[in-house]
Design a protein around this motif. Structure first.
Motif: not given
Length: 658
Positions: A77-81, A121-122, A154-155, A635-642
């Protein structure tokens, strides 16, 4: 303790290469002595940096495999990653083969990805590579003799680590964002079949760990899980395929509660034929008989248990251990392993002086809740006359008082000897009970039943006060002299604990128990008898100390399934790499607690529920769930803190990666 050769951790550089005397860093290195048995950790990569323990290990190879994992996790969803992650992995693969790489260009790409990616992730997955390029660029030169060793990655995230089952929360939320409710439910189904039930009654360890709370409020993870299940599993839309039974070693599971059903479910996934023996006439255990329908409608549970049937699991009802069969009987029938998940189905009493448990109006919480269930199952509205006092501070006590307030026109009291903050119940249950009219008496101890003409007429109580903290910081309580009083009532319900049935196991079973008939197990849920495993409320071991909550029990069922598979195939205990990583994270605090930046306020979506007045004298479900628009918004509130963590070991890693 292993000696750190060099590395970077939280921007602090460590370098012991060439030193005459080793300089020990203030890091939890004792956790890196070995990964699996006898297999030393040589490199560790994480969001906080990297640590190298062996000059013979290939750091470039480790970084390549780490970034392969990162590229696989990129959501795009983001170009850099999206653009940077595969490019970095490709260049590191070239470097690991000794081919030429433009390190300056690669550093520019990595820094841009680190600084501008939208999620963990990125932003954090690139940290080890950045630290190597900044502080140890010479380590990127490839030696032809460098050892590759074993590799495991592991992620994870704070919410995943907080969940005993390690459910990939950000992933199922990602699927919900994209409108793939079935894929979201599928993420949960990798771990256990009771997705809709857990989405209603889970105690939300994940939400307590959610980093969104640093900004406004945690993501409503529990109800997003429920939404996915209600849209796919509960209506029967999402169905499993019949499991391919590839093993000829039958397993018997005793107890069709959530622990036993989860173990059976995982064993079926692994290809083992499974039969499930249940003392009642329906599956569900305490989730069916102990959790009232206003919290968990039983059609939800029925549909989830149906998944196990459709996979090939066989249920045998009205079959009770110790009454209809013994453990030896199961082995004589040809089962190669047995899993016991019979729970603690007996309720405890208060143990007061002169207590008569046969008195009309006096009962324990487990029996009370089962009677409530049976009445509703028969199509009746359960009822009782007069005032009611419940004693206890746990979830069973909350279920009892919230049921009682629906059954009587009298007052409902709850007595608990400690403070509200000390009560082990889910705090939301306490809040809801208060809304529904339950009168709470904290710092109040029970003394004795008040009885007239053979009937309960009250509960004599005494006010309590907190003592000074002990060495552990915990404060006890003691009675306040001359503070006795009586709460008039017609019913007293003891909801202070649960007990195992002492007559289920016999000496010939060869299974060690404690003095309360609780089965003793090791970290892999194995009992003292080879081939017999156990889990859930009726066990005591490293993962449990008696009655616990749903998600803990299901996690034990999964561990047991893999332990049983290892026993059947190798005769030995398993090594579960995923569990080992979690131990490293927990013991060493490896995820860290970085501040949350750049996030705008997004209020938590308010759950639709019945108003307190609408709940009176009925057992209709209180929480009504989310609609599609609310689920998308939440769901949009999730920040994907991977966070991506990778381990390199001296030798290949044995066991399973589950």
């Amino acid at each position: 303790m292993p000696q750190l050769l060099y590395g970077v951790w939280d921007d602090t550089v460590y370098d012991n290469r060439g030193l005459k005397e080793y300089s020990a860093p203030e890091l939890p290195l004792e956790n890196f002595e070995q990964f699996d048995d006898g297999n030393p950790v040589e490199i560790f990569l994480s969001n906080r940096g990297f640590l190298v323990f062996s000059a013979e290990a290939s750091l470039v190879h480790a970084l390549w495999k780490h970034h392969e994992r990162l590229a696989a996790e990129s959501c795009g969803k983001c170009t850099p990653c999206r653009a940077g992650s595969p490019l970095i992995a490709q260049q590191l693969e070239k470097a690991s083969r000794g081919e030429q790489v433009d390190w300056a260009e690669l550093r520019d790409i990595t820094e841009q990805m680190h600084d501008t990616s939208l999620c963990g992730v990125g932003r954090t997955g690139t940290q080890p590579l950045l630290d190597v390029m900044r502080y140890f660029p010479d380590a990127l030169r490839v030696s032809p003799d460098a050892r590759k060793g074993g590799f495991y990655s592991v992620t994870t995230s704070p919410c995943i680590e907080a969940c005993p089952s390690h459910v990939n929360v950000p992933r199922y939320i990602d699927y919900l964002k994209d409108g793939h409710n079935d894929l979201a439910a599928g993420v949960v189904l990798k771990h256990y079949p009771l997705a809709g039930s857990c989405g209603r009654v889970c105690v939300r360890y994940c939400e307590k760990a959610c980093r969104r709370s640093k900004i406004d409020a945690p993501v409503d993870i529990k109800n997003l899980k429920r939404f996915a299940a209600d849209k796919t599993i509960v209506p029967g839309i999402l169905k499993p395929e019949l499991s391919t039974i590839s093993k000829n070693k039958r397993v018997a599971v005793i107890g069709a509660g959530p622990v036993g059903v989860t173990c059976a479910y995982q064993l079926l996934e692994l290809g083992y034929p499974v039969d499930i023996y249940e003392a009642h006439d329906k599956a569900g255990g305490m989730v069916r008989y102990g959790i009232p329908v206003y919290r968990l409608p039983k059609n939800v549970l029925d549909q989830e248990n149906e998944l196990v049937k459709e996979m090939g699991g066989m249920f045998f009802f009205s079959q009770k251990l110790g009454r209809d069969f013994h453990v030896d009987d199961l082995f004589k029938r040809g089962y190669r392993a047995v899993f016991i998940a019979t729970g603690c189905p007996k309720g405890g009493y208060l143990g007061m002086e002169g207590e008569d448990t046969s008195l009309p109006g006096y009962e324990n919480g487990i029996d009370f809740l089962e009677k409530v269930h049976d009445a509703i199952e028969a199509g009746e509205q359960p009822s009782m006359e007069g005032d009611v006092v419940i004693v206890g501070g746990g979830n069973v006590a909350m279920d009892c008082c919230r049921s009682a307030v629906r059954m009587t026109k009298g007052k409902v009291h709850l007595v608990y000897r400690r403070t509200e903050a000390d009560a082990p119940a889910d705090h939301q249950e306490i809040v809801d009970a208060m809304k529904e009219g339950v009168e709470f008496h904290f710092l109040t101890g029970q003394d004795k039943l008040v009885v007239e003409n053979g009937n309960v007429t009250g509960l004599a109580c005494v006010a309590m006060q907190q003592t000074e903290p002990d060495d552990s910081g915990r404060r006890g309580v003691k009675p306040i002299p001359d503070s006795g009083f009586v709460i008039p009532c017609d019913h007293v319900i003891a909801a202070i604990g649960q007990m195992a049935e002492s007559d289920m196991l016999v000496e010939a079973d060869g299974i060690a128990c404690d003095r309360k008939s609780i089965i003793l197990v090791d970290e892999y849920q194995a009992t003292s008898r080879p081939g017999v495993f156990a889990g859930g409320d009726g066990t005591s071991g490293p993962r449990s100390k008696g009655p616990s909550v749903l998600i803990h029990g299901m996690a034990q069922g999964t561990i047991a399934a893999h332990a049983i598979a290892s026993y059947l195939e190798t005769g030995s205990k398993p090594f579960i790499a995923r569990e080992r990583i979690s131990q490293l994270i927990s013991k060493g605090g490896l995820l860290g607690d970085a501040p949350v930046c750049g996030q705008e306020l997004k209020p938590r979506v308010k759950m639709r529920e019945l108003e307190p007045a609408e709940r009176a004298h009925n057992f209709n479900e209180v929480e009504l769930g989310m609609d599609q628009a609310a689920a998308w918004k939440e769901a949009e509130r999730c920040m994907r803190c991977y966070r991506i963590l990778s381990v390199v070991t001296k030798s290949p890693i044995t066991g399973t990666a589950v």
